[in-house]
Design a protein around this motif. Structure first.
Motif, short mmCIF file in Angstrom:
data_model
loop_
_atom_site.label_atom_id
_atom_site.label_comp_id
_atom_site.label_asym_id
_atom_site.label_seq_id
_atom_site.Cartn_x
_atom_site.Cartn_y
_atom_site.Cartn_z
N LYS A 190 0.92 -0.99 0.31
CA LYS A 190 -0.08 0.02 0.09
C LYS A 190 0.76 1.27 -0.67
O LYS A 190 0.41 2.49 -0.16
CB LYS A 190 -1.04 -0.15 0.51
CG LYS A 190 -2.30 -1.00 1.53
CD LYS A 190 -3.01 -0.85 1.67
CE LYS A 190 -4.43 -1.99 1.81
NZ LYS A 190 -5.22 -1.56 3.07
N ASP A 191 1.96 1.26 0.57
CA ASP A 191 3.02 2.70 0.34
C ASP A 191 3.83 2.67 -0.90
O ASP A 191 4.53 3.42 -1.40
CB ASP A 191 4.13 2.42 1.43
CG ASP A 191 3.48 2.32 2.80
OD1 ASP A 191 2.30 3.11 2.66
OD2 ASP A 191 3.49 1.42 3.97
N ILE A 194 1.94 3.75 -6.74
CA ILE A 194 1.64 2.62 -8.17
C ILE A 194 0.38 3.17 -9.48
O ILE A 194 0.43 4.63 -9.02
CB ILE A 194 -0.32 2.46 -6.77
CG1 ILE A 194 0.29 1.51 -6.16
CG2 ILE A 194 -1.35 1.71 -8.60
CD1 ILE A 194 0.83 0.06 -6.04
N MET A 211 -9.44 3.00 -4.93
CA MET A 211 -7.48 2.17 -3.48
C MET A 211 -7.43 3.00 -2.62
O MET A 211 -6.86 2.25 -1.71
CB MET A 211 -6.73 1.88 -4.94
CG MET A 211 -6.96 1.00 -6.58
SD MET A 211 -5.61 0.54 -7.18
CE MET A 211 -4.39 0.11 -5.77
N ARG A 212 -7.29 4.84 -2.71
CA ARG A 212 -7.65 5.40 -1.79
C ARG A 212 -8.17 4.79 -0.93
O ARG A 212 -7.34 4.83 0.46
CB ARG A 212 -7.44 6.93 -2.85
CG ARG A 212 -6.41 7.04 -3.55
CD ARG A 212 -6.57 9.00 -3.73
NE ARG A 212 -6.03 9.47 -2.69
CZ ARG A 212 -5.22 10.30 -2.89
NH1 ARG A 212 -4.43 10.04 -2.90
NH2 ARG A 212 -5.59 11.53 -2.00
N PHE A 216 -4.26 2.63 0.11
CA PHE A 216 -3.14 3.16 -0.91
C PHE A 216 -2.50 4.63 -0.52
O PHE A 216 -3.34 5.39 -0.97
CB PHE A 216 -3.26 2.84 -2.06
CG PHE A 216 -3.54 1.12 -2.47
CD1 PHE A 216 -2.34 0.09 -2.53
CD2 PHE A 216 -4.68 0.52 -2.21
CE1 PHE A 216 -2.27 -1.54 -2.53
CE2 PHE A 216 -5.15 -0.95 -2.29
CZ PHE A 216 -3.90 -2.00 -2.87
N VAL A 219 -1.80 6.75 -4.83
CA VAL A 219 -1.56 6.36 -6.53
C VAL A 219 -2.05 7.32 -6.86
O VAL A 219 -2.28 9.12 -7.10
CB VAL A 219 -3.61 5.80 -6.11
CG1 VAL A 219 -4.21 5.29 -7.69
CG2 VAL A 219 -3.48 5.08 -4.95
#
Length: 329
Positions: A190-191, A194, A211-212, A216, A219
């Motif tokens: 997640k860090d 992406i 995703m946020r 995450f 992004v």
């Protein structure tokens, strides 16, 4: 006046082939609040029909998503008019990379609950909390870095004919499956930075917000999608990181970005990236089929469909013969 097409397929094809002018294919979208989608739908249909525009357009309370074929001599008028529509000013337009003018046969403008059928419940996450929009050149540079994760947010039938070289391409057939699998697959990263991409950018708007919402932190999304990327990379004279074909949702079914053929005929396995729909109408499955197999199976996707299609043809032919004989008698 009818605000929908009333011609059959053969009439539509004849109308298109009789045209003496060139067409250009364009796509655009925008998430914007539309108070009365039906009213806007009717206004746009009337104007675009008058200009002989074809295409497929979805309008919802959340915005507009359009892929259209516009007569070349009306292109400027088309853009000028769109500028006058509330919420549509300065609309980013993505013009086709390859265009034979045959992308659409008719104009279809529909009011839908959403402009993309994503299967997500918007009330459970902030759809405006999207990722960082990267220009094509920014995305091009970042995609080559070792510490980033590039994710194809399209379906598998799209990515199998073309994708970014280091992209994760989930084996899915719907957008809902895609976002859920990506979140699950990258749960422990997640860090990481992406990078998301899709055809024209619209799916990445929802995907990045999703995703946020799931934690995450970094992004990013390709603004304008593969279509914008291809134009900018060619203009800059740089080698494309996207290889193969870009699948498009019109009668062309694909735009060639590079000469690489990365997929295979679904029937014989030879290199091929030409999509077609099975000729047998009850099936109509989308497959990759080479010219040899297309001739052998008459455009059908399998032995089963080919035999059924042949039987229908024989039955139709026999019926015509019988009618002719009766008439002569």
């Amino acid at each position: 006046m009818f605000l929908h097409n009333r011609l059959g397929p053969s009439e539509l094809k004849a109308r298109l082939s009789a045209e003496k002018f060139q067409r250009c294919t364009v796509s655009f979208y925008r998430y914007v609040k539309i108070e009365n989608p039906q009213e806007l739908r009717d206004e746009l249909y009337l104007y675009w029909d008058h200009m002989q525009c074809y295409g497929r357009v979805y309008i919802a309370h959340e915005g507009i998503n359009a892929q259209m074929s516009v007569p070349e001599h009306f292109a400027d008028d088309f853009i000028t008019h769109l500028e006058t529509v509330p919420g549509m000013k300065n609309m980013p337009m993505k013009w086709a990379v390859e265009d034979d003018g045959l992308s659409f046969l008719k104009l279809v403008v529909k009011v839908r609950p959403k402009i993309v059928a994503d299967g997500l419940k918007d009330e459970v996450f902030d759809v405006t909390n999207v990722g960082t929009r990267l220009s094509p050149m920014e995305f091009h540079d970042m995609a080559q870095q070792d510490d980033v994760i590039v994710v194809d947010m399209r379906n598998s039938y799209e990515s199998e004919v073309g994708h970014f070289q280091k992209a994760i391409c989930p084996d899915v057939s719907t957008f809902r499956e895609e976002v859920e699998i990506v979140v699950d697959q990258l749960q422990n990263q997640k860090d990481k930075k992406i990078l998301l991409y899709c055809t024209g950018g619209v799916r990445c708007e929802k995907a990045s917000a999703w995703m946020r919402h799931h934690g995450f932190s970094d992004v990013n999304q390709l603004h304008g999608g593969v279509i914008a990327y291809s134009h900018e990379i060619k203009k800059a004279g740089l080698p494309s990181q996207f290889i193969g074909k870009n699948f498009v949702f019109d009668d062309r079914l694909g735009e060639r970005i590079t000469e690489d053929i990365i997929s295979h005929c679904h029937q014989c396995g030879n290199p091929c990236d030409h999509h077609t729909n099975c000729t047998y109408d009850p099936c109509h499955k989308l497959v990759i089929q080479c010219d040899v197999c297309a001739e052998k199976y008459e455009g059908c996707c399998s032995d089963d469909c080919y035999h059924k299609f042949a039987q229908e043809k024989d039955s139709t032919a026999e019926g015509k013969v019988e009618v002719k004989v009766e008439t002569e008698i």
